[in-house]
Design a protein around this motif. Structure first.
Motif, PDB file in Angstrom:
ATOM      1  N   MET A   7       0.821  -1.188   0.000  1.00 29.54           N
ATOM      2  CA  MET A   7       0.000   0.000   0.000  1.00 29.54           C
ATOM      3  C   MET A   7       0.873   1.262   0.000  1.00 29.54           C
ATOM      4  SD  MET A   7      -3.145   0.929  -0.105  1.00 29.54           S
ATOM      5  CE  MET A   7      -3.876  -0.646   0.228  1.00 29.54           C
ATOM      6  N   LYS A   8       1.965   1.200   0.740  1.00 30.63           N
ATOM      7  CA  LYS A   8       2.832   2.370   0.839  1.00 30.63           C
ATOM      8  C   LYS A   8       3.425   2.732  -0.522  1.00 30.63           C
ATOM      9  CE  LYS A   8       6.252   4.328   3.909  1.00 30.63           C
ATOM     10  NZ  LYS A   8       7.167   4.124   5.009  1.00 30.63           N
ATOM     11  N   ASP A   9       3.703   1.727  -1.368  1.00 32.16           N
ATOM     12  CA  ASP A   9       4.230   1.999  -2.707  1.00 32.16           C
ATOM     13  C   ASP A   9       3.221   2.771  -3.548  1.00 32.16           C
ATOM     14  OD1 ASP A   9       6.604   0.727  -2.114  1.00 32.16           O
ATOM     15  OD2 ASP A   9       5.994  -1.178  -3.000  1.00 32.16           O
ATOM     16  N   ILE A  10       1.963   2.360  -3.486  1.00 34.76           N
ATOM     17  CA  ILE A  10       0.912   3.060  -4.235  1.00 34.76           C
ATOM     18  C   ILE A  10       0.787   4.494  -3.715  1.00 34.76           C
ATOM     19  CG2 ILE A  10      -1.560   3.130  -4.747  1.00 34.76           C
ATOM     20  CD1 ILE A  10      -1.534   0.059  -4.546  1.00 34.76           C
ATOM     21  N   ASN A  26       3.128   6.360  -2.280  1.00 30.60           N
ATOM     22  CA  ASN A  26       4.285   7.139  -2.726  1.00 30.60           C
ATOM     23  C   ASN A  26       4.183   7.521  -4.199  1.00 30.60           C
ATOM     24  OD1 ASN A  26       5.534   7.079  -0.217  1.00 30.60           O
ATOM     25  ND2 ASN A  26       6.619   5.191  -0.667  1.00 30.60           N
ATOM     26  N   GLU A  27       3.677   6.610  -5.015  1.00 32.08           N
ATOM     27  CA  GLU A  27       3.575   6.865  -6.456  1.00 32.08           C
ATOM     28  C   GLU A  27       2.441   7.828  -6.798  1.00 32.08           C
ATOM     29  OE1 GLU A  27       3.471   3.231  -8.708  1.00 32.08           O
ATOM     30  OE2 GLU A  27       5.175   2.416  -7.595  1.00 32.08           O
ATOM     31  N   THR A  28       1.384   7.822  -6.003  1.00 33.91           N
ATOM     32  CA  THR A  28       0.203   8.630  -6.327  1.00 33.91           C
ATOM     33  C   THR A  28       0.298  10.053  -5.798  1.00 33.91           C
ATOM     34  OG1 THR A  28      -1.116   6.605  -6.235  1.00 33.91           O
ATOM     35  CG2 THR A  28      -2.314   8.682  -6.245  1.00 33.91           C
ATOM     36  N   LEU A  29       0.881  10.221  -4.610  1.00 32.33           N
ATOM     37  CA  LEU A  29       0.952  11.557  -4.019  1.00 32.33           C
ATOM     38  C   LEU A  29       2.044  12.370  -4.706  1.00 32.33           C
ATOM     39  CD1 LEU A  29      -0.212  13.448  -1.884  1.00 32.33           C
ATOM     40  CD2 LEU A  29       1.640  12.713  -0.373  1.00 32.33           C
ATOM     41  N   THR A  30       1.637  13.061  -5.760  1.00 33.21           N
ATOM     42  CA  THR A  30       2.564  13.875  -6.555  1.00 33.21           C
ATOM     43  C   THR A  30       1.950  15.263  -6.749  1.00 33.21           C
ATOM     44  OG1 THR A  30       1.536  13.235  -8.646  1.00 33.21           O
ATOM     45  CG2 THR A  30       3.362  11.841  -7.843  1.00 33.21           C
ATOM     46  N   ASN A  31       2.752  16.183  -7.219  1.00 31.59           N
ATOM     47  CA  ASN A  31       2.229  17.512  -7.553  1.00 31.59           C
ATOM     48  C   ASN A  31       1.215  17.414  -8.680  1.00 31.59           C
ATOM     49  OD1 ASN A  31       3.158  19.774  -5.941  1.00 31.59           O
ATOM     50  ND2 ASN A  31       5.207  19.097  -6.487  1.00 31.59           N
ATOM     51  N   HIS A  32       1.429  16.484  -9.592  1.00 27.15           N
ATOM     52  CA  HIS A  32       0.469  16.301 -10.686  1.00 27.15           C
ATOM     53  C   HIS A  32      -0.897  15.907 -10.119  1.00 27.15           C
ATOM     54  CE1 HIS A  32      -1.058  15.418 -14.662  1.00 27.15           C
ATOM     55  NE2 HIS A  32      -1.462  14.241 -14.202  1.00 27.15           N
ATOM     56  N   LEU A  73       6.443  17.846  -0.409  1.00 26.83           N
ATOM     57  CA  LEU A  73       5.727  16.582  -0.597  1.00 26.83           C
ATOM     58  C   LEU A  73       6.207  15.500   0.362  1.00 26.83           C
ATOM     59  CD1 LEU A  73       5.205  16.151  -4.440  1.00 26.83           C
ATOM     60  CD2 LEU A  73       3.470  16.398  -2.685  1.00 26.83           C
ATOM     61  N   HIS A  74       7.485  15.531   0.727  1.00 30.79           N
ATOM     62  CA  HIS A  74       8.012  14.524   1.654  1.00 30.79           C
ATOM     63  C   HIS A  74       7.266  14.596   2.992  1.00 30.79           C
ATOM     64  CE1 HIS A  74      10.818  11.781   3.526  1.00 30.79           C
ATOM     65  NE2 HIS A  74      11.014  12.668   4.493  1.00 30.79           N
ATOM     66  N   PHE A  75       7.041  15.798   3.489  1.00 26.87           N
ATOM     67  CA  PHE A  75       6.287  15.999   4.724  1.00 26.87           C
ATOM     68  C   PHE A  75       4.863  15.458   4.580  1.00 26.87           C
ATOM     69  CE2 PHE A  75       3.484  19.097   7.061  1.00 26.87           C
ATOM     70  CZ  PHE A  75       3.688  18.578   8.323  1.00 26.87           C
ATOM     71  N   LEU A  76       4.194  15.791   3.470  1.00 26.02           N
ATOM     72  CA  LEU A  76       2.834  15.301   3.234  1.00 26.02           C
ATOM     73  C   LEU A  76       2.803  13.786   3.114  1.00 26.02           C
ATOM     74  CD1 LEU A  76       1.163  17.773   0.713  1.00 26.02           C
ATOM     75  CD2 LEU A  76       0.749  17.522   3.155  1.00 26.02           C
ATOM     76  N   ASN A  77       3.833  13.227   2.512  1.00 27.32           N
ATOM     77  CA  ASN A  77       3.913  11.784   2.351  1.00 27.32           C
ATOM     78  C   ASN A  77       3.957  11.095   3.708  1.00 27.32           C
ATOM     79  OD1 ASN A  77       5.021   9.112   1.917  1.00 27.32           O
ATOM     80  ND2 ASN A  77       5.440   9.772  -0.169  1.00 27.32           N
ATOM     81  N   ILE A 117      -6.831  14.317   1.530  1.00 26.96           N
ATOM     82  CA  ILE A 117      -7.615  13.541   2.493  1.00 26.96           C
ATOM     83  C   ILE A 117      -8.336  12.390   1.787  1.00 26.96           C
ATOM     84  CG2 ILE A 117      -9.593  13.652   4.082  1.00 26.96           C
ATOM     85  CD1 ILE A 117      -7.063  14.881   5.201  1.00 26.96           C
ATOM     86  N   GLY A 118      -8.856  12.659   0.605  1.00 24.92           N
ATOM     87  CA  GLY A 118      -9.538  11.618  -0.165  1.00 24.92           C
ATOM     88  C   GLY A 118      -8.615  10.472  -0.530  1.00 24.92           C
ATOM     89  N   LEU A 119      -7.381  10.793  -0.898  1.00 27.29           N
ATOM     90  CA  LEU A 119      -6.412   9.758  -1.251  1.00 27.29           C
ATOM     91  C   LEU A 119      -6.055   8.914  -0.031  1.00 27.29           C
ATOM     92  CD1 LEU A 119      -4.648   8.527  -3.482  1.00 27.29           C
ATOM     93  CD2 LEU A 119      -2.869  10.175  -2.850  1.00 27.29           C
TER      94      LEU A 119
END
Length: 138
Positions: A1-4, A6-12, A22-26, A94-96
């Protein structure tokens, strides 16, 4: 789950304006995802339009969310780190977390909805129901 995560939480994914920390948000997202009561209380503060939400863990720095409703921004801070998100970005964030970390129930499961999480109009429709708001997952 953590891989998904990390891959999804992007600026895009979050959209404009670009988020610089983003590291803090991650890291924060993993924390919130593994503490569903904390996530729920944060969400309740947001939908009730409270000015802020704070959490002081037994160990570590206080986590705070300051909601600026006129500017439609959320300032998230913990210790020396902070990040500013638009409401749109915060809702996606929050949704993610909810999407990736919440429990998934099988089809046919009957669950009771938490009325406090529903829009006021929906709460009013069901204000006379004594048994609670039961729904079946399908």
């Amino acid at each position: 789950m953590k891989d998904i995560w990390n891959e999804t939480l992007t600026n895009h994914y979050l959209g404009d304006p670009e988020v610089t920390n983003l590291h803090f948000l991650n890291l924060l997202g993993v924390t919130l995802g593994n503490q569903p009561i904390l996530l729920k209380n944060l969400y309740l503060s947001y939908i009730k339009e409270e000015k802020s939400f704070a959490h002081k863990p037994m160990i570590g720095a206080m986590l705070s969310f300051d909601f600026e409703y006129t500017d439609r921004k959320v300032c998230i801070s913990r210790g020396e780190e902070s990040v500013l998100l638009s409401f749109s970005q915060f809702q996606k964030y929050i949704g993610l977390i909810d999407l990736l970390f919440s429990e998934v129930y099988p089809i046919g499961t009957v669950v009771e909805l938490d009325e406090t999480l529903l829009p006021k109009e929906t709460q009013e429709l069901y204000s006379q129901v004594d048994e609670g708001l039961l729904v079946t997952i399908h």
